[in-house]
Design a protein around this motif. Structure first.
Motif, mmCIF file in Angstrom:
data_model
loop_
_atom_site.group_PDB
_atom_site.id
_atom_site.type_symbol
_atom_site.label_atom_id
_atom_site.label_comp_id
_atom_site.label_asym_id
_atom_site.label_seq_id
_atom_site.Cartn_x
_atom_site.Cartn_y
_atom_site.Cartn_z
ATOM 1 N N LEU A 42 4.789 22.122 27.383
ATOM 2 C CA LEU A 42 4.201 20.875 27.843
ATOM 3 C C LEU A 42 2.736 20.812 27.430
ATOM 4 O O LEU A 42 1.995 21.784 27.606
ATOM 5 N N ALA A 43 2.338 19.683 26.873
ATOM 6 C CA ALA A 43 0.945 19.470 26.476
ATOM 7 C C ALA A 43 0.195 18.809 27.625
ATOM 8 O O ALA A 43 0.737 17.960 28.333
ATOM 9 N N VAL A 44 -1.060 19.211 27.802
ATOM 10 C CA VAL A 44 -1.901 18.671 28.866
ATOM 11 C C VAL A 44 -3.245 18.283 28.259
ATOM 12 O O VAL A 44 -3.818 19.047 27.490
ATOM 13 N N THR A 45 -3.726 17.101 28.605
ATOM 14 C CA THR A 45 -5.097 16.715 28.284
ATOM 15 C C THR A 45 -5.802 16.518 29.614
ATOM 16 O O THR A 45 -5.370 15.715 30.441
ATOM 17 N N CYS A 46 -6.859 17.294 29.818
ATOM 18 C CA CYS A 46 -7.609 17.219 31.071
ATOM 19 C C CYS A 46 -8.275 15.860 31.227
ATOM 20 O O CYS A 46 -8.544 15.175 30.244
ATOM 21 N N MET A 47 -8.591 15.511 32.485
ATOM 22 C CA MET A 47 -9.391 14.308 32.714
ATOM 23 C C MET A 47 -10.818 14.598 32.246
ATOM 24 O O MET A 47 -11.252 15.762 32.220
ATOM 25 N N PRO A 48 -11.550 13.586 31.831
ATOM 26 C CA PRO A 48 -12.944 13.802 31.432
ATOM 27 C C PRO A 48 -13.738 14.455 32.564
ATOM 28 O O PRO A 48 -13.592 14.085 33.727
ATOM 29 N N GLY A 49 -14.549 15.447 32.226
ATOM 30 C CA GLY A 49 -15.375 16.130 33.213
ATOM 31 C C GLY A 49 -14.676 17.225 33.992
ATOM 32 O O GLY A 49 -15.256 17.805 34.904
ATOM 33 N N CYS A 50 -13.429 17.532 33.666
ATOM 34 C CA CYS A 50 -12.677 18.552 34.394
ATOM 35 C C CYS A 50 -13.435 19.881 34.385
ATOM 36 O O CYS A 50 -13.907 20.331 33.356
ATOM 37 N N GLU A 51 -13.553 20.480 35.574
ATOM 38 C CA GLU A 51 -14.226 21.764 35.722
ATOM 39 C C GLU A 51 -13.247 22.903 35.989
ATOM 40 O O GLU A 51 -13.662 24.040 36.149
ATOM 41 N N SER A 52 -11.948 22.599 36.064
ATOM 42 C CA SER A 52 -10.953 23.640 36.299
ATOM 43 C C SER A 52 -10.866 24.543 35.080
ATOM 44 O O SER A 52 -10.973 24.082 33.944
ATOM 45 N N GLU A 53 -10.690 25.808 35.326
ATOM 46 C CA GLU A 53 -10.553 26.755 34.220
ATOM 47 C C GLU A 53 -9.073 26.932 33.930
ATOM 48 O O GLU A 53 -8.369 27.646 34.631
ATOM 49 N N HIS A 54 -8.619 26.255 32.902
ATOM 50 C CA HIS A 54 -7.222 26.311 32.504
ATOM 51 C C HIS A 54 -7.076 27.440 31.485
ATOM 52 O O HIS A 54 -7.161 27.229 30.283
ATOM 53 N N GLN A 55 -6.883 28.634 31.982
ATOM 54 C CA GLN A 55 -6.754 29.785 31.099
ATOM 55 C C GLN A 55 -5.293 29.980 30.732
ATOM 56 O O GLN A 55 -4.395 29.674 31.520
ATOM 57 N N ALA A 56 -5.083 30.510 29.557
ATOM 58 C CA ALA A 56 -3.716 30.767 29.091
ATOM 59 C C ALA A 56 -2.974 31.607 30.128
ATOM 60 O O ALA A 56 -3.490 32.601 30.627
ATOM 61 N N GLY A 57 -1.778 31.180 30.451
ATOM 62 C CA GLY A 57 -0.938 31.942 31.367
ATOM 63 C C GLY A 57 -1.108 31.588 32.832
ATOM 64 O O GLY A 57 -0.351 32.066 33.664
ATOM 65 N N THR A 58 -2.099 30.747 33.196
ATOM 66 C CA THR A 58 -2.272 30.421 34.611
ATOM 67 C C THR A 58 -1.262 29.391 35.087
ATOM 68 O O THR A 58 -0.860 29.417 36.237
ATOM 69 N N ALA A 59 -0.868 28.475 34.219
ATOM 70 C CA ALA A 59 0.133 27.472 34.588
ATOM 71 C C ALA A 59 1.496 27.964 34.115
ATOM 72 O O ALA A 59 1.675 28.329 32.960
ATOM 73 N N GLN A 60 2.436 27.980 35.047
ATOM 74 C CA GLN A 60 3.799 28.400 34.696
ATOM 75 C C GLN A 60 4.812 27.303 34.970
ATOM 76 O O GLN A 60 5.883 27.293 34.385
ATOM 77 N N ILE A 61 4.462 26.414 35.887
ATOM 78 C CA ILE A 61 5.297 25.255 36.190
ATOM 79 C C ILE A 61 4.366 24.044 36.297
ATOM 80 O O ILE A 61 3.162 24.192 36.554
ATOM 81 N N PRO A 62 4.882 22.836 36.086
ATOM 82 C CA PRO A 62 4.009 21.654 36.069
ATOM 83 C C PRO A 62 3.129 21.474 37.310
ATOM 84 O O PRO A 62 1.984 21.053 37.184
ATOM 85 N N VAL A 63 3.626 21.829 38.498
ATOM 86 C CA VAL A 63 2.806 21.618 39.695
ATOM 87 C C VAL A 63 1.599 22.555 39.757
ATOM 88 O O VAL A 63 0.708 22.367 40.583
ATOM 89 N N ASP A 64 1.553 23.562 38.874
ATOM 90 C CA ASP A 64 0.395 24.455 38.809
ATOM 91 C C ASP A 64 -0.795 23.805 38.098
ATOM 92 O O ASP A 64 -1.889 24.360 38.101
#
Length: 168
Positions: free
Chosen positions: A49-71
């Motif tokens: 699944l591809a994700v594009t963050c909202m502008p200004g997102c401060e969350s650290e989306h590191q590889a492997g942190t999301a495993q299911i969409p609700v993450d």
């Protein structure tokens, strides 16, 4: 709505419309960077699944942190932490209040939560969630009304204290 300003103030005790006392709306911080785009593999389906963050997102989306969409969620904090000594148990404790974050949950079951929205922490752990711009404006208007009432109580307290002091 109008607010009477005490005579000792700069207004000389005139009645001012609340709109004149309303602070200017601060400009939103500029967002200079492009939103991050990344992907993850849903461990339940094997789908990438591809994700594009909202502008200004401060969350650290590191590889492997999301495993299911609700993450997956995007978030940015606004205004920092403010605390006041709130007495809930007979002993005042510093309690966070009126914190806000802008959030977007791109895979949320509720379509409205997929769009950027605001969550407001009214007081430590008690939240108003999923606010769109109109709902947030309603919250701001309500808080402004309460601040006006507190200012009236403050003016009355000053008057009552002065009268009390004069009788002693």
């Amino acid at each position: 709505m109008a607010l009477t300003v005490p005579a000792a103030s700069a207004s000389g005790g005139r009645v001012l419309p609340l709109a004149l006392l309303k602070p200017a709306v601060p400009a939103a911080p500029a967002i200079h960077e492009q939103p991050a785009t990344w992907s993850f593999t849903n461990i339940e389906t094997g789908e990438t699944l591809a994700v594009t963050c909202m502008p200004g997102c401060e969350s650290e989306h590191q590889a492997g942190t999301a495993q299911i969409p609700v993450d997956v969620w995007c978030q940015t904090y606004r205004g920092g932490d403010v605390a006041l000594p709130v007495d809930r148990t007979g002993k005042p404790e510093e309690t966070r209040l009126l914190a806000a974050s802008i959030n977007a949950l791109p895979f949320d079951a509720q379509m409205s939560r997929r769009l950027p929205h605001v969550n407001v922490e009214v007081i430590d752990g008690a939240w108003l969630t999923g606010l769109d711009p109109d709902a947030l404006e309603d919250v701001i208007d309500t808080l402004e009304e309460r601040v006006a009432a507190l200012r009236e109580a403050h003016a009355e307290l000053l008057r009552v204290r002065a009268a009390h002091k004069a009788t002693r």
